[in-house]
Design a protein around this motif. Structure first.
Motif, mmCIF file in Angstrom:
data_model
loop_
_atom_site.group_PDB
_atom_site.id
_atom_site.type_symbol
_atom_site.label_atom_id
_atom_site.label_comp_id
_atom_site.label_asym_id
_atom_site.label_seq_id
_atom_site.Cartn_x
_atom_site.Cartn_y
_atom_site.Cartn_z
ATOM 1 N N ASN A 51 0.634 -1.236 0.026
ATOM 2 C CA ASN A 51 -0.018 -0.155 -0.019
ATOM 3 C C ASN A 51 0.862 1.313 0.080
ATOM 4 O O ASN A 51 1.798 1.281 0.806
ATOM 5 C CB ASN A 51 -1.044 0.088 1.225
ATOM 6 N N PRO A 52 0.806 2.176 -0.857
ATOM 7 C CA PRO A 52 1.501 3.237 -1.061
ATOM 8 C C PRO A 52 1.568 4.302 0.277
ATOM 9 O O PRO A 52 2.464 5.088 0.340
ATOM 10 C CB PRO A 52 1.345 4.003 -2.354
ATOM 11 N N ILE A 121 -5.754 -0.642 -7.186
ATOM 12 C CA ILE A 121 -6.929 -0.040 -6.539
ATOM 13 C C ILE A 121 -6.510 0.707 -5.377
ATOM 14 O O ILE A 121 -6.984 1.837 -5.083
ATOM 15 C CB ILE A 121 -7.827 -1.257 -5.877
ATOM 16 N N ALA A 122 -5.466 0.283 -4.879
ATOM 17 C CA ALA A 122 -4.905 1.197 -3.590
ATOM 18 C C ALA A 122 -4.639 2.572 -3.868
ATOM 19 O O ALA A 122 -4.818 3.280 -3.101
ATOM 20 C CB ALA A 122 -3.625 0.451 -2.759
ATOM 21 N N ILE A 123 -3.586 2.556 -5.052
ATOM 22 C CA ILE A 123 -3.345 3.553 -5.559
ATOM 23 C C ILE A 123 -4.387 4.703 -6.039
ATOM 24 O O ILE A 123 -4.559 5.869 -5.692
ATOM 25 C CB ILE A 123 -2.330 3.575 -6.694
ATOM 26 N N ARG A 129 -9.026 10.254 -3.547
ATOM 27 C CA ARG A 129 -9.390 10.934 -2.341
ATOM 28 C C ARG A 129 -8.261 11.899 -1.869
ATOM 29 O O ARG A 129 -8.550 12.395 -0.635
ATOM 30 C CB ARG A 129 -9.626 9.891 -1.390
ATOM 31 N N ALA A 130 -7.290 12.143 -2.401
ATOM 32 C CA ALA A 130 -6.197 12.885 -2.030
ATOM 33 C C ALA A 130 -5.710 12.500 -0.737
ATOM 34 O O ALA A 130 -5.276 13.540 -0.065
ATOM 35 C CB ALA A 130 -6.547 14.429 -2.406
ATOM 36 N N ASP A 131 -5.628 11.105 -0.426
ATOM 37 C CA ASP A 131 -5.021 10.671 0.929
ATOM 38 C C ASP A 131 -3.384 10.688 0.741
ATOM 39 O O ASP A 131 -3.061 10.328 1.775
ATOM 40 C CB ASP A 131 -5.657 9.432 1.102
ATOM 41 N N PRO A 134 2.683 13.587 -1.835
ATOM 42 C CA PRO A 134 3.241 13.643 -3.237
ATOM 43 C C PRO A 134 4.450 12.358 -3.114
ATOM 44 O O PRO A 134 4.810 11.716 -4.089
ATOM 45 C CB PRO A 134 3.853 14.851 -3.218
ATOM 46 N N LEU A 135 5.212 12.320 -1.942
ATOM 47 C CA LEU A 135 6.215 11.063 -2.060
ATOM 48 C C LEU A 135 5.469 9.747 -2.107
ATOM 49 O O LEU A 135 5.909 8.603 -2.916
ATOM 50 C CB LEU A 135 6.923 11.222 -0.707
ATOM 51 N N GLU A 136 4.528 9.533 -1.292
ATOM 52 C CA GLU A 136 3.636 8.330 -1.311
ATOM 53 C C GLU A 136 3.177 8.003 -2.781
ATOM 54 O O GLU A 136 3.221 6.693 -3.286
ATOM 55 C CB GLU A 136 2.478 8.331 -0.541
#
Length: 293
Positions: A51-52, A121-123, A129-131, A134-136
């Motif tokens: 998960n990122p 899907i995770a990405i 949702r802007a969760d 930027p690094l993730e």
């Protein structure tokens, strides 16, 4: 690009999964319940190691935990089966908050998907949702490129973003760890960080930007002066600093191409330099120019 178009590009199977998870609630309305497949003991569920998303705000988790104690989990966590247990596809934040709330089991939707689809899907869910910081986001794109052979164009289609957005995100991974840490913590924006990619001392310049509260435009000027100092022989007189319009144009072209663009004026003319590192990037530049011919 609107959500309907981006979901069509995902393919029907993935779009359906995203649709199930995209149960947004308008302000002032009560959340809409989504029917779970089953209840699962919380200790039988684990996070997706790919998960990122890595950062979860503790105060927000506590607020969500309080809501879960009062109302329960309205939106089930989406999981898949792995080695007899369940791995989260989407909903890690709810799972973490449920643990804080002391729940012994939670509602889940079970889907049979492979590693690639679970990562997609995770990405997609987190980007929409802007969760992600930027690094993730950049690290998530890198995983799809490195492990599943995606091109930047593929990623743009899947995520519902432009190719240049993807390219600019991936450029952030060239930064050293101290700058990455500032980016992840929110001390630097993606615009600040992109300006530092080609500089001689990204970490030092980043500390200057943060300590002085510099705008992105100011950071670009600082970075441009550093880059000029690198390329200009010591025996040559210093060139005049570029005006703000030229710097803004360089940024616009760099963001559009996802590559470093430098503009140098020479009297009434000048030179535009586009820097590329791979043949794929060169081919993309050629395709863009051919489309405009």
């Amino acid at each position: 690009m609107n959500d309907d178009v981006s979901k069509r590009r995902l393919g029907r199977g993935l779009a359906a999964l995203i649709g199930e998870m995209d149960q947004s609630t308008p302000v002032g309305e009560s959340p809409k319940a989504v029917s779970p497949d089953r209840m699962v003991p919380i200790e039988h569920i684990s996070r997706n190691p790919r998960n990122p998303r890595r950062y979860f705000d503790e105060s927000e988790l506590q607020d969500l935990s309080s809501s879960i104690r009062q109302h329960g989990i309205v939106q089930p966590v989406v999981v898949r089966t792995v080695d007899g247990n369940f791995e989260i596809i989407a909903g890690e934040r709810r799972w973490r908050a449920a643990q804080l709330a002391g729940l012994v089991e939670i509602p889940v939707i079970v889907r049979d998907v492979d590693d690639r689809t679970a990562l997609e899907i995770a990405i997609v869910e987190n980007v929409q949702r802007a969760d992600l910081n930027p690094l993730e986001e950049a690290l998530g794109y890198e995983l799809l490129v490195a492990e599943h052979g995606y091109t930047q164009n593929d990623l743009g289609d899947i995520i519902g973003k432009s190719r240049s957005h993807v390219a600019n995100s991936l450029r952030l991974l060239k930064l050293p760890n101290p700058v990455r840490d500032m980016l992840a913590a929110g001390d630097l924006s993606a615009g600040h960080a992109r300006a530092l990619v080609s500089t001689s001392d990204p970490a030092g310049l980043a500390r200057t930007i943060v300590s002085k509260g510099m705008s992105v435009r100011d950071a670009e000027r600082l970075a441009q002066n550093d880059i000029k100092a690198q390329t200009q022989p010591a025996s040559m007189p210093k060139m005049d600093q570029k005006d703000s319009d030229t710097l803004a144009l360089e940024r616009t072209l760099s963001d559009a191409l996802g590559l470093d663009v430098t503009i140098n004026h020479r009297g009434s003319g000048g030179q535009v330099r586009i820097s590329y590192k791979t043949l794929d990037q060169l081919e993309e530049i050629c395709r863009l120019l051919e489309r405009r011919s």
